[in-house]
Enzyme design. Structure first.
Site, PDB file in Angstrom:
ATOM      1  N   HIS A  94      42.600  42.944  46.244  1.00  0.00           N
ATOM      2  CA  HIS A  94      42.723  41.536  46.649  1.00  0.00           C
ATOM      3  C   HIS A  94      44.080  41.318  47.323  1.00  0.00           C
ATOM      4  O   HIS A  94      44.750  40.308  47.083  1.00  0.00           O
ATOM      5  CB  HIS A  94      42.528  40.610  45.442  1.00  0.00           C
ATOM      6  CG  HIS A  94      41.106  40.632  44.930  1.00  0.00           C
ATOM      7  ND1 HIS A  94      40.081  39.976  45.566  1.00  0.00           N
ATOM      8  CD2 HIS A  94      40.546  41.269  43.873  1.00  0.00           C
ATOM      9  CE1 HIS A  94      38.944  40.192  44.906  1.00  0.00           C
ATOM     10  NE2 HIS A  94      39.201  40.988  43.878  1.00  0.00           N
ATOM     11  N   ASP A 122      45.319  36.391  47.237  1.00  0.00           N
ATOM     12  CA  ASP A 122      44.055  37.114  47.376  1.00  0.00           C
ATOM     13  C   ASP A 122      43.917  37.616  48.808  1.00  0.00           C
ATOM     14  O   ASP A 122      44.822  37.415  49.625  1.00  0.00           O
ATOM     15  CB  ASP A 122      42.867  36.234  46.939  1.00  0.00           C
ATOM     16  CG  ASP A 122      41.793  37.070  46.254  1.00  0.00           C
ATOM     17  OD1 ASP A 122      41.313  38.037  46.877  1.00  0.00           O
ATOM     18  OD2 ASP A 122      41.447  36.782  45.096  1.00  0.00           O
ATOM     19  N   GLU A 145      38.596  44.631  40.633  1.00  0.00           N
ATOM     20  CA  GLU A 145      37.819  44.969  41.828  1.00  0.00           C
ATOM     21  C   GLU A 145      38.613  45.773  42.861  1.00  0.00           C
ATOM     22  O   GLU A 145      38.413  45.598  44.064  1.00  0.00           O
ATOM     23  CB  GLU A 145      37.282  43.681  42.488  1.00  0.00           C
ATOM     24  CG  GLU A 145      36.351  42.913  41.579  1.00  0.00           C
ATOM     25  CD  GLU A 145      35.787  41.650  42.210  1.00  0.00           C
ATOM     26  OE1 GLU A 145      34.576  41.436  42.081  1.00  0.00           O
ATOM     27  OE2 GLU A 145      36.555  40.872  42.816  1.00  0.00           O
ATOM     28  N   TRP A 165      36.359  39.709  31.869  1.00  0.00           N
ATOM     29  CA  TRP A 165      35.511  38.904  32.771  1.00  0.00           C
ATOM     30  C   TRP A 165      34.170  39.558  33.031  1.00  0.00           C
ATOM     31  O   TRP A 165      33.188  38.877  33.286  1.00  0.00           O
ATOM     32  CB  TRP A 165      36.249  38.614  34.079  1.00  0.00           C
ATOM     33  CG  TRP A 165      36.375  39.756  35.050  1.00  0.00           C
ATOM     34  CD1 TRP A 165      37.296  40.750  35.010  1.00  0.00           C
ATOM     35  CD2 TRP A 165      35.549  40.017  36.185  1.00  0.00           C
ATOM     36  NE1 TRP A 165      37.108  41.617  36.061  1.00  0.00           N
ATOM     37  CE2 TRP A 165      36.044  41.190  36.809  1.00  0.00           C
ATOM     38  CE3 TRP A 165      34.450  39.368  36.764  1.00  0.00           C
ATOM     39  CZ2 TRP A 165      35.474  41.733  37.958  1.00  0.00           C
ATOM     40  CZ3 TRP A 165      33.888  39.912  37.921  1.00  0.00           C
ATOM     41  CH2 TRP A 165      34.396  41.080  38.503  1.00  0.00           C
ATOM     42  N   THR A 217      37.013  29.750  44.335  1.00  0.00           N
ATOM     43  CA  THR A 217      36.755  28.652  45.273  1.00  0.00           C
ATOM     44  C   THR A 217      36.237  29.085  46.649  1.00  0.00           C
ATOM     45  O   THR A 217      36.359  28.318  47.606  1.00  0.00           O
ATOM     46  CB  THR A 217      38.037  27.816  45.469  1.00  0.00           C
ATOM     47  OG1 THR A 217      39.063  28.695  45.952  1.00  0.00           O
ATOM     48  CG2 THR A 217      38.482  27.151  44.192  1.00  0.00           C
ATOM     49  N   GLU A 218      35.656  30.276  46.731  1.00  0.00           N
ATOM     50  CA  GLU A 218      35.088  30.675  48.037  1.00  0.00           C
ATOM     51  C   GLU A 218      34.232  29.558  48.613  1.00  0.00           C
ATOM     52  O   GLU A 218      34.261  29.277  49.811  1.00  0.00           O
ATOM     53  CB  GLU A 218      34.195  31.913  47.880  1.00  0.00           C
ATOM     54  CG  GLU A 218      34.919  33.214  47.654  1.00  0.00           C
ATOM     55  CD  GLU A 218      35.078  33.549  46.190  1.00  0.00           C
ATOM     56  OE1 GLU A 218      35.167  32.624  45.346  1.00  0.00           O
ATOM     57  OE2 GLU A 218      35.137  34.752  45.875  1.00  0.00           O
ATOM     58  N   ASP A 248      32.181  28.609  39.219  1.00  0.00           N
ATOM     59  CA  ASP A 248      31.698  28.568  40.607  1.00  0.00           C
ATOM     60  C   ASP A 248      30.216  28.936  40.650  1.00  0.00           C
ATOM     61  O   ASP A 248      29.573  28.804  41.692  1.00  0.00           O
ATOM     62  CB  ASP A 248      32.501  29.495  41.516  1.00  0.00           C
ATOM     63  CG  ASP A 248      32.539  30.926  41.024  1.00  0.00           C
ATOM     64  OD1 ASP A 248      32.592  31.133  39.790  1.00  0.00           O
ATOM     65  OD2 ASP A 248      32.498  31.842  41.854  1.00  0.00           O
TER      66      ASP A 248
HETATM   67  C1  ACM Z   1      37.082  38.553  39.146  1.00  0.00           C
HETATM   68  O1  ACM Z   1      36.126  37.752  39.065  1.00  0.00           O
HETATM   69  N1  ACM Z   1      37.188  39.342  40.204  1.00  0.00           N
HETATM   70  C2  ACM Z   1      38.086  38.648  38.108  1.00  0.00           C
END
Ligand code: ACM
Length: 769
Positions: free
Chosen positions: A276, A206, A339, A405, A481-482, A432
């Site tokens: 990412h 990422d 994204e 997602w 896990t940010e 999360d």
């Molecule tokens: C995602 O939550 N960016 C797949």
């Protein structure tokens, strides 16, 4: 029928049926003592009379070498949970009744994961066509042993015929934002297997870190494996940069893959493209679009760095996937696709030229071209490509599977186009996201996803045509896990919500039963304790709501539990509540000062640590950030302070788009001044196209000010200039007289100005007479 009837089996000859309880009664009564507390619920179970005793003399017999592993695994589970060492034999000894594991080519069940478990007073037999089925039979058998009891273990006589509903029963863990050790990954795999989950999606790359060793490109981990965390978390005691690093060597990955395979878990590695990608581009700047190389990111959100679209970059990605495929034997490789905001591609003359050269329509077409090219590479290696639902944009590769997602719509569209789908909507299955509104909730993302909501998610949309439904391979929960600096936080996020996920993933839809699940859950918590799994306490806490009577120096207290477990016991003198403490029957008046402590009890045991509230005249005039609303009505994030590097840090509820907190209906009668304690966080967010939504109030002085209003657009009651920096402890306390206003007011507390790269956040506000 009384509630206690619900807990008792009703004998009908040799058959024992569980009494049917009114909805809610099972949970209302606590665990159903005689219903085996199996999670996930099996497809079919028939209880019989009697039980089979398991003691140190009980042998586990596997005549067939193919059955040996499951027998050993059962013995391993029992040794860990109960301290009882069962001997595994490949011969049928002359001892008392044994537990038998048998491969039976004619065994019933649609799937190689199906199994049958038969228990009578003489023996227990697990049979299946395949070692996978035997393993799930071992898990069920282990769950039938009463947790926590080392002696007098007995298995109820019964027959279970079980088979999974879905082939893809997944959990994704992000090891890029925060890194977990190999041992922690193995602990997670163990726990997944005990929930009959079979797919571990490993998010390995990422913006904030590249975590998989690629021999051909060592800088991916040497450079891309480290970042300097934002703020105090990124400097040591002498103010030198302190990097946060971690990656898995190929040897470690092979070890994890083997470990997972023994638990019948397939690992799906993810290499995220074309977005990412900051960590990779920081390692090899020639992969990026911009001339200025980035550093490995220490900011959360959506970063705009993309891989470029040169032939050499495609070859780089294929070479990476080549090593990935050699490491991971599973059918699927995940290539991300999420994204990837296309600003850099739009602005780059070079990318635009490539778009024309390759004859693709636009930037979405360019992404689709890249994903299709990677699919071709993977198919040649006998693998299947899976990606986030953005890979639909610009056209899906021929055989791609879509992980939906952004809701379930992407999944529906993909299934309608004849593609396989895994449902993982952020609104229901992102672990999360916070799970309760408790002040004890660790940091996380907004929108609360409580246990019940995870349980209620149905992966096969009713609107999907019947002939397309077989494209829904299953479902998956995702753990980004940010905000999970420690493995304890990962465990908090995952357990017990994974139990809810597992029931949807495994059990037939007609077996799903929320009240029944709640009745079985306390036993599952005991299993977690026995296996050393740090599950979230917050769903099981007692929540107290107060109505204050300042004049009488008393409060009216209401107690509740978010899951509706009814047996709440409390004390008001600070002592630990026990099953003998006062039972909560309804709101009660409490004279101040007092220390209120409360727990939920099931079968005489508390489900969580007692909640504790010290109440006195001063506490009634104080609110923490958790007790205040966000002015815009949204809780954008629950964030932790940037220091100290190790150990406890302060946590704040903050709206990063509009730093404003609201104390609704604050009684200002007789209040002369106000005290605000504020902390300061780094402003470590990349918002990409959400950037214009930031709403900072205009500052009037150099560092902005604290502003307090009656109503967010109402009268200004106080304003205090902010300092340039907080005190040495990271906080500042600002005191100011408050303009006199009578009665209840919605107090809005703002920090004005654009204070980036830092951000003031409210910790506590106190009214003073
Ligand atoms: C995602 O939550 N960016 C797949």
């Amino acid at each position: 029928m009384t509630i206690s009837d619900c807990l008792r089996p009703v004998a009908l000859g040799a058959l024992i049926l569980l009494a049917v309880c009114p909805s809610g009664a099972m949970a209302a009564a606590g665990t159903a003592a005689s219903e085996p507390a199996l999670i996930p619920a099996p497809a079919s179970m028939q209880r019989n009379e009697g039980s089979f005793v398991v003691d140190p003399a009980t042998q586990v017999v596997a005549l067939d070498p193919q059955a040996r592993a499951a027998a050993e695994q059962l013995a391993g589970f029992v040794a860990k949970s109960h301290g009882l060492k069962l001997k595994v034999r490949d011969k049928n000894g002359a001892n008392k009744g044994a537990i038998h594991f048998r491969i039976d080519p004619k065994a019933a069940g649609e799937s190689p994961e199906s199994y049958t478990l038969e228990i009578d007073p003489q023996r227990a037999i697990v049979s299946a066509r395949d070692p996978r089925g035997l393993f799930y039979g071992a898990v069920t058998l282990w769950q039938l042993l009463p947790p926590g009891e080392a002696r007098a273990l007995s298995l109820p006589a019964l027959r279970i015929d079980d088979t999974p509903r879905f082939a893809w029963r997944g959990l994704m863990l992000d090891s890029a934002r925060h890194f977990q050790s190999v041992d922690q990954i193995k602990q997670m795999l163990d726990a997944m297997a005990l929930h009959k989950l079979n797919t571990f999606h490993w998010h390995l790359t990422d913006d904030q870190g590249w975590r998989i060793e690629i021999k051909r490109y060592p800088k991916l981990t040497e450079v891309g494996g480290c970042r300097i965390p934002a703020g105090d978390g990124g400097v040591d005691a002498s103010d030198k940069p302190k990097p946060y690093c971690g990656y898995y060597t190929q040897e470690q990955i092979r070890d994890v893959v083997r470990y997972a395979a023994a638990l019948h878990i397939t690992i799906v590695p993810e290499i995220d493209v074309p977005g990412h990608a900051t960590a990779a581009i920081a390692a090899y700047p020639q992969l990026g679009v911009l001339d200025t190389p980035p550093v490995v990111s220490n900011e959360w959100g959506v970063n705009t760095n993309l891989f470029n679209v040169e032939e050499s970059t495609f070859v780089f990605l294929e070479n990476v996937l080549g090593e990935v495929v050699d490491l991971f034997p599973g059918a699927y490789v995940h290539v991300g696709g999420d994204e990837a905001v296309k600003d850099q591609w739009k602005a780059s003359a070079r990318v635009q030229k490539r778009i024309r050269e390759l004859g693709v329509k636009d930037e979405a077409g360019m992404q689709s071209y890249l994903i299709k090219r990677l699919e071709k590479y993977l198919v040649a290696k006998h693998r299947r490509l899976i990606g986030w639902d953005e890979i639909l944009e610009g056209g899906l590769p021929e055989e791609a599977t879509v992980m939906s997602w952004r809701g379930i719509e992407g999944g529906i569209a993909a299934a309608n186009q004849g593609h396989d789908v895994v449902m993982a909507p952020s609104s229901e299955l992102y672990l999360d996201y916070l799970q309760t509104d408790s002040p004890n909730e660790p940091p996380g993302r907004p929108a609360t996803i409580p246990l019940k909501q995870v349980y209620a998610f149905e992966p096969v949309p009713a609107t999907l045509a019947t002939d397309k439904r077989s494209h829904i391979l299953g479902l998956q929960a995702n753990v980004w896990t940010e905000h999970m600096r420690t493995f304890a936080r990962v465990q908090h996020a995952v357990f017990p919500r994974i139990a809810a996920l597992s029931e949807t993933a495994w059990s037939p839809v007609q077996k799903k039963d929320w009240e029944g699940f709640l009745a079985r859950l306390p036993t599952q918590l005991q299993r977690y304790q026995a296996m050393g799994i740090g599950y979230a306490q917050t769903p099981f806490e007692v929540r107290s709501t107060l109505v204050e009577d300042r004049k009488r120096k008393s409060v009216e207290v209401s107690l509740s539990n978010s899951l509706g477990y009814p047996d709440i016991r409390y004390t008001t003198d600070g002592s630990e509540p026990s099953v003998g403490s006062t039972a909560y029957k309804g709101p009660f008046s409490l004279a101040l000062p007092a220390e209120l402590r409360a727990s939920v009890f099931v079968d005489g045991k508390p489900l969580a640590k007692a909640t504790d509230r010290e109440l006195d005249a001063a506490s009634l005039l104080t609110r923490s950030d958790e007790e205040l609303a966000m002015c815009t009505g949204a809780l954008m994030l629950r964030l932790e302070d940037d220091g100290p590097i190790e150990g406890e840090r302060a946590i704040f509820n903050a709206d990063i788009f509009n730093p404003c907190w609201e104390w609704k209906a604050a009684d200002l009668d007789g209040i002369a001044s106000i005290e605000v304690r504020a902390g300061r966080l780094p402003y470590y967010f990349q918002l990409a196209h959400d950037e214009p939504s930031r709403k900072f109030k205009q500052a009037k002085s150099a560092n902005g000010e604290l502003e307090i209003r009656a109503g967010c657009d109402g009268e200004l009651l106080a304003t205090v200039p902010l300092p340039a920096a907080p005190d040495a402890d990271g906080f500042v306390t600002l005191k100011t007289p408050l303009k006199a206003v009578a009665g209840p007011q919605n107090l809005c507390i703002f920090f004005t100005g654009d204070t980036r790269p830092a951000m003031w956040v409210l910790d506590r506000v106190t009214l003073r007479p």
